[in-house]
Design an enzyme around this catalytic site. Sequence first.
Site, PDB file in Angstrom:
ATOM      1  N   ARG A 163       0.845  -1.205   0.000  1.00  0.00           N
ATOM      2  CA  ARG A 163       0.000   0.000   0.000  1.00  0.00           C
ATOM      3  C   ARG A 163       0.876   1.249   0.000  1.00  0.00           C
ATOM      4  O   ARG A 163       0.607   2.215  -0.706  1.00  0.00           O
ATOM      5  CB  ARG A 163      -0.933  -0.020   1.206  1.00  0.00           C
ATOM      6  CG  ARG A 163      -2.208  -0.847   1.019  1.00  0.00           C
ATOM      7  CD  ARG A 163      -1.956  -2.274   0.563  1.00  0.00           C
ATOM      8  NE  ARG A 163      -3.170  -3.054   0.429  1.00  0.00           N
ATOM      9  CZ  ARG A 163      -3.613  -3.903   1.347  1.00  0.00           C
ATOM     10  NH1 ARG A 163      -2.927  -4.082   2.476  1.00  0.00           N
ATOM     11  NH2 ARG A 163      -4.719  -4.584   1.138  1.00  0.00           N
ATOM     12  N   ASP A 192       0.193  -6.996  -3.304  1.00  0.00           N
ATOM     13  CA  ASP A 192      -1.224  -6.800  -3.007  1.00  0.00           C
ATOM     14  C   ASP A 192      -1.864  -6.087  -4.180  1.00  0.00           C
ATOM     15  O   ASP A 192      -1.234  -5.926  -5.236  1.00  0.00           O
ATOM     16  CB  ASP A 192      -1.417  -6.020  -1.705  1.00  0.00           C
ATOM     17  CG  ASP A 192      -2.635  -6.497  -0.923  1.00  0.00           C
ATOM     18  OD1 ASP A 192      -3.758  -6.343  -1.431  1.00  0.00           O
ATOM     19  OD2 ASP A 192      -2.464  -7.026   0.185  1.00  0.00           O
ATOM     20  N   HIS A 265      -6.326 -10.588  -3.600  1.00  0.00           N
ATOM     21  CA  HIS A 265      -5.451  -9.413  -3.508  1.00  0.00           C
ATOM     22  C   HIS A 265      -4.443  -9.432  -4.650  1.00  0.00           C
ATOM     23  O   HIS A 265      -3.239  -9.246  -4.449  1.00  0.00           O
ATOM     24  CB  HIS A 265      -4.759  -9.363  -2.152  1.00  0.00           C
ATOM     25  CG  HIS A 265      -5.671  -8.959  -1.033  1.00  0.00           C
ATOM     26  ND1 HIS A 265      -6.187  -7.697  -0.908  1.00  0.00           N
ATOM     27  CD2 HIS A 265      -6.174  -9.676   0.010  1.00  0.00           C
ATOM     28  CE1 HIS A 265      -6.976  -7.630   0.165  1.00  0.00           C
ATOM     29  NE2 HIS A 265      -6.989  -8.822   0.739  1.00  0.00           N
ATOM     30  N   ASP A 327      -6.261 -14.691   2.151  1.00  0.00           N
ATOM     31  CA  ASP A 327      -7.384 -14.005   2.791  1.00  0.00           C
ATOM     32  C   ASP A 327      -8.191 -13.218   1.768  1.00  0.00           C
ATOM     33  O   ASP A 327      -7.715 -12.876   0.690  1.00  0.00           O
ATOM     34  CB  ASP A 327      -6.870 -13.053   3.870  1.00  0.00           C
ATOM     35  CG  ASP A 327      -5.997 -11.944   3.292  1.00  0.00           C
ATOM     36  OD1 ASP A 327      -5.100 -12.279   2.483  1.00  0.00           O
ATOM     37  OD2 ASP A 327      -6.196 -10.765   3.628  1.00  0.00           O
ATOM     38  N   GLU A 328      -9.420 -12.939   2.137  1.00  0.00           N
ATOM     39  CA  GLU A 328     -10.279 -11.993   1.430  1.00  0.00           C
ATOM     40  C   GLU A 328     -10.243 -12.208  -0.096  1.00  0.00           C
ATOM     41  O   GLU A 328      -9.954 -11.287  -0.859  1.00  0.00           O
ATOM     42  CB  GLU A 328      -9.874 -10.561   1.784  1.00  0.00           C
ATOM     43  CG  GLU A 328     -10.027 -10.270   3.273  1.00  0.00           C
ATOM     44  CD  GLU A 328      -9.532  -8.904   3.685  1.00  0.00           C
ATOM     45  OE1 GLU A 328     -10.038  -8.364   4.683  1.00  0.00           O
ATOM     46  OE2 GLU A 328      -8.628  -8.368   3.018  1.00  0.00           O
ATOM     47  N   TRP A 394      -6.059 -14.105  12.339  1.00  0.00           N
ATOM     48  CA  TRP A 394      -6.248 -12.654  12.468  1.00  0.00           C
ATOM     49  C   TRP A 394      -7.680 -12.260  12.793  1.00  0.00           C
ATOM     50  O   TRP A 394      -7.921 -11.242  13.424  1.00  0.00           O
ATOM     51  CB  TRP A 394      -5.789 -11.951  11.181  1.00  0.00           C
ATOM     52  CG  TRP A 394      -6.686 -12.104  10.006  1.00  0.00           C
ATOM     53  CD1 TRP A 394      -6.753 -13.156   9.156  1.00  0.00           C
ATOM     54  CD2 TRP A 394      -7.652 -11.154   9.520  1.00  0.00           C
ATOM     55  NE1 TRP A 394      -7.690 -12.943   8.171  1.00  0.00           N
ATOM     56  CE2 TRP A 394      -8.257 -11.723   8.357  1.00  0.00           C
ATOM     57  CE3 TRP A 394      -8.063  -9.888   9.930  1.00  0.00           C
ATOM     58  CZ2 TRP A 394      -9.245 -11.056   7.631  1.00  0.00           C
ATOM     59  CZ3 TRP A 394      -9.045  -9.231   9.210  1.00  0.00           C
ATOM     60  CH2 TRP A 394      -9.624  -9.806   8.075  1.00  0.00           C
ATOM     61  N   TYR A 419      -3.487  -5.445  15.732  1.00  0.00           N
ATOM     62  CA  TYR A 419      -3.529  -4.652  14.509  1.00  0.00           C
ATOM     63  C   TYR A 419      -3.094  -3.225  14.811  1.00  0.00           C
ATOM     64  O   TYR A 419      -3.882  -2.391  15.257  1.00  0.00           O
ATOM     65  CB  TYR A 419      -4.931  -4.719  13.878  1.00  0.00           C
ATOM     66  CG  TYR A 419      -4.992  -5.820  12.836  1.00  0.00           C
ATOM     67  CD1 TYR A 419      -4.554  -7.109  13.154  1.00  0.00           C
ATOM     68  CD2 TYR A 419      -5.445  -5.592  11.551  1.00  0.00           C
ATOM     69  CE1 TYR A 419      -4.572  -8.126  12.212  1.00  0.00           C
ATOM     70  CE2 TYR A 419      -5.468  -6.611  10.604  1.00  0.00           C
ATOM     71  CZ  TYR A 419      -5.028  -7.871  10.942  1.00  0.00           C
ATOM     72  OH  TYR A 419      -5.030  -8.876  10.004  1.00  0.00           O
ATOM     73  N   PHE A 420      -1.825  -2.958  14.535  1.00  0.00           N
ATOM     74  CA  PHE A 420      -1.242  -1.672  14.884  1.00  0.00           C
ATOM     75  C   PHE A 420      -1.590  -0.574  13.871  1.00  0.00           C
ATOM     76  O   PHE A 420      -1.138   0.557  14.013  1.00  0.00           O
ATOM     77  CB  PHE A 420       0.274  -1.794  15.022  1.00  0.00           C
ATOM     78  CG  PHE A 420       0.723  -2.507  16.277  1.00  0.00           C
ATOM     79  CD1 PHE A 420      -0.191  -3.068  17.156  1.00  0.00           C
ATOM     80  CD2 PHE A 420       2.070  -2.607  16.578  1.00  0.00           C
ATOM     81  CE1 PHE A 420       0.224  -3.723  18.308  1.00  0.00           C
ATOM     82  CE2 PHE A 420       2.497  -3.254  17.736  1.00  0.00           C
ATOM     83  CZ  PHE A 420       1.576  -3.817  18.601  1.00  0.00           C
ATOM     84  N   ASP A 421      -2.404  -0.905  12.853  1.00  0.00           N
ATOM     85  CA  ASP A 421      -2.927   0.154  11.994  1.00  0.00           C
ATOM     86  C   ASP A 421      -4.196   0.757  12.580  1.00  0.00           C
ATOM     87  O   ASP A 421      -4.733   1.723  12.035  1.00  0.00           O
ATOM     88  CB  ASP A 421      -3.180  -0.353  10.577  1.00  0.00           C
ATOM     89  CG  ASP A 421      -4.099  -1.569  10.529  1.00  0.00           C
ATOM     90  OD1 ASP A 421      -4.177  -2.302  11.536  1.00  0.00           O
ATOM     91  OD2 ASP A 421      -4.728  -1.802   9.477  1.00  0.00           O
ATOM     92  N   TRP A 469      -0.627  -2.774   8.496  1.00  0.00           N
ATOM     93  CA  TRP A 469      -1.151  -2.530   7.156  1.00  0.00           C
ATOM     94  C   TRP A 469      -1.052  -1.037   6.895  1.00  0.00           C
ATOM     95  O   TRP A 469      -1.399  -0.216   7.757  1.00  0.00           O
ATOM     96  CB  TRP A 469      -2.585  -3.025   7.050  1.00  0.00           C
ATOM     97  CG  TRP A 469      -2.712  -4.486   7.355  1.00  0.00           C
ATOM     98  CD1 TRP A 469      -3.176  -5.061   8.495  1.00  0.00           C
ATOM     99  CD2 TRP A 469      -2.317  -5.573   6.501  1.00  0.00           C
ATOM    100  NE1 TRP A 469      -3.111  -6.437   8.406  1.00  0.00           N
ATOM    101  CE2 TRP A 469      -2.583  -6.782   7.185  1.00  0.00           C
ATOM    102  CE3 TRP A 469      -1.772  -5.638   5.218  1.00  0.00           C
ATOM    103  CZ2 TRP A 469      -2.334  -8.031   6.648  1.00  0.00           C
ATOM    104  CZ3 TRP A 469      -1.517  -6.886   4.667  1.00  0.00           C
ATOM    105  CH2 TRP A 469      -1.804  -8.063   5.375  1.00  0.00           C
ATOM    106  N   THR A 470      -0.600  -0.660   5.698  1.00  0.00           N
ATOM    107  CA  THR A 470      -0.146   0.720   5.520  1.00  0.00           C
ATOM    108  C   THR A 470      -1.037   1.573   4.621  1.00  0.00           C
ATOM    109  O   THR A 470      -0.574   2.560   4.055  1.00  0.00           O
ATOM    110  CB  THR A 470       1.291   0.727   4.972  1.00  0.00           C
ATOM    111  OG1 THR A 470       1.314   0.062   3.694  1.00  0.00           O
ATOM    112  CG2 THR A 470       2.235   0.041   5.929  1.00  0.00           C
TER     113      THR A 470
END
Length: 754
Positions: A163, A192, A265, A327-328, A394, A419-421, A469-470
Site C-alpha cells: 500500500r 497486493d 489481492h 485471505d479476502e 487474524w 492490529y497496529f494500523d 497494514w499501511t
Amino acid sequence: MRKLLTTLFTLLTLVSFAQPSKLLPAPKISTVVSTEIFNFGKVFFTVENPSQLQLIESLNTNTQKVKVNSFTTDVNASILIRPNFFLHANYYKETADKDSYTLEIKQGEIHLYYDSEAAAFTGFQSLLQLIQMNDEHEILLPKAHIYDYPDYSWRGLHLDCSRHFFSTDEIKDFLATMAHYKFNKFHWHLTDDQGWRIAIKKYPALTGIGAYRDSTKIGHFNEFEKGYEHQRYGGFYTQEEVKDIVSYATKLHIEVIPEIEMPGHARAALAAYPKLGCSQEELPVASTWGIFNEVFCSKKQTLNFLKDIIDEVAPLFPSSYFHIGGDEAPSIQREGCKHCQKTIKKHHLHNEHEVQGYILKEINQHLKKHNKTLIGWDEIIESGLPDDCAVMSWRGMQGGIKAAQAKHPVVMSPTTYCYFDYYQSDNPNEPLAIGGYLPLEKVYQFSPIPPSLDSSYHQYILGGQANLWTEYIPDFDQLMYMTYPRALALSEKLWNKRAPSYTEFLDKIIDHQLPYLESQGIHYSKAIADANFILKSDSMGSLNVSVVNQNPLLPTITNFRNISTSSKTNFKLTLPEYKIEDTIYLSTYAEGMEDREKEITIYLSQSTGCTIDSLTQPHPKFNNGGSFTLVNGVYGRRPWNGSDWLGYSGDTITAIFDLQEEREVYNLQLSCLKAEGSWIYLPEKVSVLGSNDKVNYHTINSPKVTEEITHVQLYNSYRYIKLVVIPKDKIPAGNEGAGQNPWTFIDEIKITWK
C-alpha cells in the site's frame, strides 16, 4: 542510517540507572545490587566464536573504549562470551534448545554464557540496556545476575510495503529497533492490489506495470467525496536488495518471512498479466483500498505462473516459512469462469469457494520442493487446509484454536490485540487510521494461548505478531508512530508469560524506553500522555465525569466551557441544572503536552444514563464500555475509531430501556455508522415497541433507516421502550464484502418525553 548496536548506548546517557527489572522484555530471573556500580573504563572482550566479534565491534565504534582480544583472557577487565559454561550450566539441562543465556556482572568481569547464537545476541541486548556512560564516556554497570530465555519462538512484526513503499534503509532501521526489543520474525508483505514490490526476472511486467499505480485515494476509504491524488506512486525491490535486507536481518537473528498474496489481492499482478485472472479484464493497479473481486484463476497457466514466482522468491529467503496470504478472496468471478468450473467438476469440489483450497494445495506441494512450510491467514481453513501448513489467525483467535486442534502450527495475530494500523487513542488529533481502537493497555492484555484451548494443544501455538497494514501509513515516521510504544507491550508479552503488571510496564517504558526511542530519533506515539474521560451514571439524566491521566508523571490540565465546577478531575453533570440537549465541551492535556490536547463533547439528554435492562451482546471485538456506551451522551468519531461504538455482525439487535416510570414519550433517536468500505452498513429498519409491564409490548413505529441519525416519532405513554434494530440481510453484489453479513455500529440512543 542508524546502525543497531553502534548507537544503542546513547540511550544510557539520558536515563537514570537501569535495573534488570527495567529491562524490556523482562527476564525470567534477575537480581541486581544497584548500590554496587562498577566502572569498567576500557572494556576487553574474550569470545569463543569469531562471529560474536560483530557485537563487540559495534560497541567499540561507539565508545572508543573497547578493545577486542580474541581467544585470550590476559586482561584486567573483560567481557567473556562463551557457550554453556559455569553459571549457565546450572540451568542448561532444564532449558536446552530454549535460546537461553546467563549474564553475570561482577567487579571487573562480565560473563555472557549462551546455548545458541540467537541467545548470545539477545543476551547482549540486555547488557546494552544495563550500561550507563559517565561524563568521561566510561562504561558503568551494576552487579547483576540474569538468566533468561523466550517463552515463544515466534515474536513478530509484519510490514505491508504494497500500500505504501518503504526504502531498504528504512526497512533496516525498522529491523534494528525490532532486534533491540528481541523480536525475531519479520513478516514482509510484498504484493497486493495496490502494488507488486519484488522483481521477478521471468515476469518483468510485474514490476514494470504492477509496481506503480496512477493515483492514490485521499483521506479515508469511506470519504468518497475527497477523490484521489493523481500522481504516479510505487517502487519495488530488486532481488539483490532483497538479499541485502535478508542478510542484514540474519545478522540481527531475525527471520524474514515473505508474503506473496494468492489467490486474492491480485489486482497489481493481474494489471500486468490479465489473462491469469478469471475475468481476464484489463484493469489498472488499484488506487484505493479494500477487497477486489479479481482473483487468480485455477487454470494450469496461472498455477505455473505462481510456481515460477515461488521458484525465484523462495531461494532469496532462508526462512522455512512462505506466506501465501489466502485471505479476502471473493469467489464471485469463479462462477462464470469456465476454467474454475472445469476445476470444480474434475476435482469433485462442492462449490467455487473450494477452488481456493485446490489452488493452495497445488502451491503447498510446490513449496515442499523448496523445503518451505506454507503459512496463510485463517481463511485458508475454510477452503480446506493443505497438509503440514501453518495458520496465522487474524479474525480473532477461533481460527487459530481450530488449526491447533488439528495439530497445525499457529501464529496468533488477532485484530483485537495485534492490529497496529488501528487507532491507539481516541484523541481527535490522532492522525488518520483505518479504524478500530487498540490502545497500549489493550495490547498488554494479549496472550497467544487462548484460555479455552486445552493444554495438550498449547505446543502448536508458536507465538504472535503485530500487523502493520499501511493504507494510512504513508511514510516512515508514521510507521514508527503506529508501531511504538505498542510494540514494547507486545515484546513483553511474547517473551515472558509472567510479564510484569501493566503498571510496572508503564513505569518502565516512561522512565527508560521512551527516552531511548527519543534518543534514536524515533517518532513514537505520545498517546500515553493522554488523559481519559471516564463517564458513569448513578441516575437517569446525569453523568459522573472523571479525568484520569495515564501518565502519573505529568500533571493534567483540564479546561471547561459552560461548566461550573470546583474540581478539575471529578464532577457531576445533572439535569435540570443543564438543559435538555445541552452541549458540554471538555478538554484536557498533560502538562507540557499541549499538542496532545484531548476534547470531548457530551450531549446531555433526559435519557442519558438510562437503565438498559436487556441488550443483545455486541461482537467481542467491538464492545467498548458495554450498554452504557449507548446512553453516555457521546457520539462516535468518524472515521470510526471503535472506542464509542458497539458493533454487531449480522445480528438483530434488541435493547430494552427502563424509564423508571410511565412517561409520555415522543421521540427516539438512533445514531448508526455508515462506512460501507469497511462492511459497516446502516440497518434495514428499526421497530420501537412500548410496555408498562415489561411483558406485553405494543409496536409504536417501524421506519426504514436511510440516514446515520434516525428519528422515530412515538407519542405514547410507556415505562419500557423496546428497540429492535434489523440489519441488512447481506452486503449487496458489487460492493466490498459482497455476500457477507454487514456490520451494524451504534454509538448513541436518546429517548425524549414530555
